[in-house]
Design a protein around this motif. Structure first.
Motif, PDB file in Angstrom:
ATOM      1  N   ALA A  34       0.816  -1.287   0.036  1.00 42.58           N
ATOM      2  CA  ALA A  34      -0.003  -0.051   0.105  1.00 42.58           C
ATOM      3  C   ALA A  34       0.918   1.206  -0.018  1.00 42.58           C
ATOM      4  CB  ALA A  34      -0.769   0.013   1.197  1.00 42.58           C
ATOM      5  N   ILE A  35       1.886   1.300   1.042  1.00 45.13           N
ATOM      6  CA  ILE A  35       2.885   2.328   0.709  1.00 45.13           C
ATOM      7  C   ILE A  35       3.554   2.507  -0.676  1.00 45.13           C
ATOM      8  CG2 ILE A  35       5.015   2.986   1.483  1.00 45.13           C
ATOM      9  CD1 ILE A  35       4.488   1.720   4.092  1.00 45.13           C
ATOM     10  N   GLU A  36       4.130   1.395  -1.217  1.00 44.61           N
ATOM     11  CA  GLU A  36       4.812   1.280  -2.581  1.00 44.61           C
ATOM     12  C   GLU A  36       3.498   1.906  -3.712  1.00 44.61           C
ATOM     13  OE1 GLU A  36       6.872  -1.893  -5.079  1.00 44.61           O
ATOM     14  OE2 GLU A  36       8.102  -1.538  -3.403  1.00 44.61           O
ATOM     15  N   GLY A  37       2.404   1.447  -3.355  1.00 46.16           N
ATOM     16  CA  GLY A  37       1.383   1.689  -4.499  1.00 46.16           C
ATOM     17  C   GLY A  37       0.509   3.232  -4.178  1.00 46.16           C
ATOM     18  N   GLU A  38       1.278   3.859  -3.231  1.00 52.59           N
ATOM     19  CA  GLU A  38       1.079   5.040  -2.836  1.00 52.59           C
ATOM     20  C   GLU A  38      -0.611   5.382  -2.510  1.00 52.59           C
ATOM     21  OE1 GLU A  38       2.101   8.210  -5.929  1.00 52.59           O
ATOM     22  OE2 GLU A  38       3.760   6.842  -6.657  1.00 52.59           O
ATOM     23  N   LYS A  39      -0.775   4.187  -1.857  1.00 48.41           N
ATOM     24  CA  LYS A  39      -2.485   4.144  -1.166  1.00 48.41           C
ATOM     25  C   LYS A  39      -2.337   4.826   0.176  1.00 48.41           C
ATOM     26  CE  LYS A  39      -4.418   0.686  -4.098  1.00 48.41           C
ATOM     27  NZ  LYS A  39      -3.247   0.687  -5.324  1.00 48.41           N
ATOM     28  N   GLN A  40      -1.062   4.415   0.854  1.00 51.95           N
ATOM     29  CA  GLN A  40      -0.795   5.139   2.346  1.00 51.95           C
ATOM     30  C   GLN A  40       0.516   5.644   2.371  1.00 51.95           C
ATOM     31  OE1 GLN A  40      -1.703   1.490   4.539  1.00 51.95           O
ATOM     32  NE2 GLN A  40       0.326   1.675   5.271  1.00 51.95           N
ATOM     33  N   LEU A  41       0.686   6.490   3.469  1.00 51.67           N
ATOM     34  CA  LEU A  41       2.089   6.956   3.759  1.00 51.67           C
ATOM     35  C   LEU A  41       2.642   6.137   4.687  1.00 51.67           C
ATOM     36  CD1 LEU A  41       1.365  10.905   3.890  1.00 51.67           C
ATOM     37  CD2 LEU A  41       2.668   9.529   2.246  1.00 51.67           C
ATOM     38  N   PRO A  42       3.878   6.053   4.862  1.00 47.85           N
ATOM     39  CA  PRO A  42       4.769   5.181   5.859  1.00 47.85           C
ATOM     40  C   PRO A  42       4.467   5.927   7.010  1.00 47.85           C
ATOM     41  CG  PRO A  42       6.188   6.282   4.205  1.00 47.85           C
ATOM     42  CD  PRO A  42       4.891   6.420   3.662  1.00 47.85           C
ATOM     43  N   THR A  43       4.467   5.085   8.297  1.00 48.05           N
ATOM     44  CA  THR A  43       4.347   5.584   9.593  1.00 48.05           C
ATOM     45  C   THR A  43       6.028   6.178   9.906  1.00 48.05           C
ATOM     46  OG1 THR A  43       5.067   3.344  10.645  1.00 48.05           O
ATOM     47  CG2 THR A  43       2.837   4.117  10.413  1.00 48.05           C
ATOM     48  N   LEU A  44       6.128   6.755  10.931  1.00 47.24           N
ATOM     49  CA  LEU A  44       7.120   7.493  11.269  1.00 47.24           C
ATOM     50  C   LEU A  44       8.006   6.245  11.759  1.00 47.24           C
ATOM     51  CD1 LEU A  44       9.252   9.646  12.061  1.00 47.24           C
ATOM     52  CD2 LEU A  44       7.957  10.108  14.155  1.00 47.24           C
ATOM     53  N   ASP A  45       7.605   5.456  12.470  1.00 48.71           N
ATOM     54  CA  ASP A  45       8.272   4.158  12.785  1.00 48.71           C
ATOM     55  C   ASP A  45       9.169   3.531  11.602  1.00 48.71           C
ATOM     56  OD1 ASP A  45       9.356   2.399  14.932  1.00 48.71           O
ATOM     57  OD2 ASP A  45       7.796   0.888  13.784  1.00 48.71           O
ATOM     58  N   THR A  46       8.168   3.276  10.627  1.00 48.69           N
ATOM     59  CA  THR A  46       8.545   2.442   9.476  1.00 48.69           C
ATOM     60  C   THR A  46       9.840   3.434   8.885  1.00 48.69           C
ATOM     61  OG1 THR A  46       6.573   1.478   8.843  1.00 48.69           O
ATOM     62  CG2 THR A  46       7.943   1.648   6.936  1.00 48.69           C
ATOM     63  N   LEU A  47       9.528   4.680   8.679  1.00 47.64           N
ATOM     64  CA  LEU A  47      10.544   5.630   8.027  1.00 47.64           C
ATOM     65  C   LEU A  47      11.835   5.596   8.885  1.00 47.64           C
ATOM     66  CD1 LEU A  47       8.623   8.886   7.406  1.00 47.64           C
ATOM     67  CD2 LEU A  47       9.399   6.947   5.753  1.00 47.64           C
ATOM     68  N   GLN A  48      11.815   5.433  10.352  1.00 45.47           N
ATOM     69  CA  GLN A  48      13.053   5.342  11.061  1.00 45.47           C
ATOM     70  C   GLN A  48      13.684   4.101  10.634  1.00 45.47           C
ATOM     71  OE1 GLN A  48      11.083   6.088  14.885  1.00 45.47           O
ATOM     72  NE2 GLN A  48      11.905   8.113  15.059  1.00 45.47           N
ATOM     73  N   LYS A  49      12.818   2.935  10.543  1.00 45.76           N
ATOM     74  CA  LYS A  49      13.581   1.464  10.254  1.00 45.76           C
ATOM     75  C   LYS A  49      14.390   1.525   8.891  1.00 45.76           C
ATOM     76  CE  LYS A  49      10.522  -0.954  13.222  1.00 45.76           C
ATOM     77  NZ  LYS A  49       9.270  -1.866  13.236  1.00 45.76           N
ATOM     78  N   ILE A  50      13.643   2.241   8.038  1.00 52.90           N
ATOM     79  CA  ILE A  50      14.309   2.438   6.471  1.00 52.90           C
ATOM     80  C   ILE A  50      15.684   3.076   6.826  1.00 52.90           C
ATOM     81  CG2 ILE A  50      13.899   3.349   4.418  1.00 52.90           C
ATOM     82  CD1 ILE A  50      11.086   2.858   4.566  1.00 52.90           C
ATOM     83  N   VAL A  51      15.620   4.255   7.357  1.00 51.21           N
ATOM     84  CA  VAL A  51      16.844   5.141   7.449  1.00 51.21           C
ATOM     85  C   VAL A  51      17.857   4.312   8.231  1.00 51.21           C
ATOM     86  CG1 VAL A  51      17.675   7.115   8.736  1.00 51.21           C
ATOM     87  CG2 VAL A  51      15.753   7.282   7.469  1.00 51.21           C
ATOM     88  N   ARG A  52      17.478   3.520   9.209  1.00 50.21           N
ATOM     89  CA  ARG A  52      18.552   2.687  10.049  1.00 50.21           C
ATOM     90  C   ARG A  52      18.862   1.603   9.282  1.00 50.21           C
ATOM     91  NH1 ARG A  52      15.732   4.058  15.233  1.00 50.21           N
ATOM     92  NH2 ARG A  52      14.195   2.460  14.601  1.00 50.21           N
ATOM     93  N   ASN A  53      18.108   0.854   8.659  1.00 46.61           N
ATOM     94  CA  ASN A  53      18.349  -0.690   8.213  1.00 46.61           C
ATOM     95  C   ASN A  53      19.066  -0.494   6.846  1.00 46.61           C
ATOM     96  OD1 ASN A  53      17.036  -2.060  10.074  1.00 46.61           O
ATOM     97  ND2 ASN A  53      15.116  -2.288   9.008  1.00 46.61           N
ATOM     98  N   TYR A  54      19.022   0.836   6.170  1.00 48.31           N
ATOM     99  CA  TYR A  54      19.711   0.886   4.834  1.00 48.31           C
ATOM    100  C   TYR A  54      20.334   2.057   4.754  1.00 48.31           C
ATOM    101  CZ  TYR A  54      16.101  -2.812   3.720  1.00 48.31           C
ATOM    102  OH  TYR A  54      15.520  -3.822   3.635  1.00 48.31           O
ATOM    103  N   ASP A  55      20.945   2.423   5.971  1.00 44.82           N
ATOM    104  CA  ASP A  55      21.797   3.378   6.100  1.00 44.82           C
ATOM    105  C   ASP A  55      21.715   4.721   5.153  1.00 44.82           C
ATOM    106  OD1 ASP A  55      23.911   4.340   7.397  1.00 44.82           O
ATOM    107  OD2 ASP A  55      25.514   3.561   6.285  1.00 44.82           O
ATOM    108  N   ILE A  56      20.491   5.206   4.950  1.00 44.16           N
ATOM    109  CA  ILE A  56      20.220   6.314   4.010  1.00 44.16           C
ATOM    110  C   ILE A  56      20.119   7.516   4.861  1.00 44.16           C
ATOM    111  CG2 ILE A  56      19.452   4.807   2.125  1.00 44.16           C
ATOM    112  CD1 ILE A  56      16.744   5.698   3.031  1.00 44.16           C
ATOM    113  N   THR A  57      20.125   8.506   4.100  1.00 46.06           N
ATOM    114  CA  THR A  57      19.860   9.995   4.932  1.00 46.06           C
ATOM    115  C   THR A  57      18.660  10.341   4.999  1.00 46.06           C
ATOM    116  OG1 THR A  57      19.962  11.295   2.852  1.00 46.06           O
ATOM    117  CG2 THR A  57      22.136  10.797   4.015  1.00 46.06           C
TER     118      THR A  57
END
Length: 83
Positions: A34-57
């Motif tokens: 649903a996030i990837e299909g632009e039907k919902q926005l990611p939660t702040l928790d999900t965004l934090q995990k993406i930044v930490r897990n994939y070492d992006i800015t």
């Protein structure tokens, strides 16, 4: 490009399918789709995990801008990873 499109780009560049990417974030594949299909926005928790897990800015994730400490990129379409 919006945040969902950048997340999809990151997933593709990492070579993971939606299920694998979702599992690494601790969310259901349907929620990730649903996030990837632009039907919902990611939660702040999900965004934090993406930044930490994939070492992006955060800057790249939020608006596509680079905020690298030392790495210089020639091609600005690369995903900025901290390696």
């Amino acid at each position: 490009m919006n945040i969902q499109q950048r997340i999809k780009e990151l997933r593709i560049k990492t070579g993971l399918n939606q299920l694998e990417f979702a599992q690494k974030l601790g969310i259901k594949r349907t929620n990730y789709a649903a996030i990837e299909g632009e039907k919902q926005l990611p939660t702040l928790d999900t965004l934090q995990k993406i930044v930490r897990n994939y070492d992006i800015t955060w800057d790249w994730l939020m608006d596509g801008e680079y905020a690298l400490k030392t790495d210089k990129r020639e091609n600005e379409q690369d995903i900025p990873l901290y390696n």
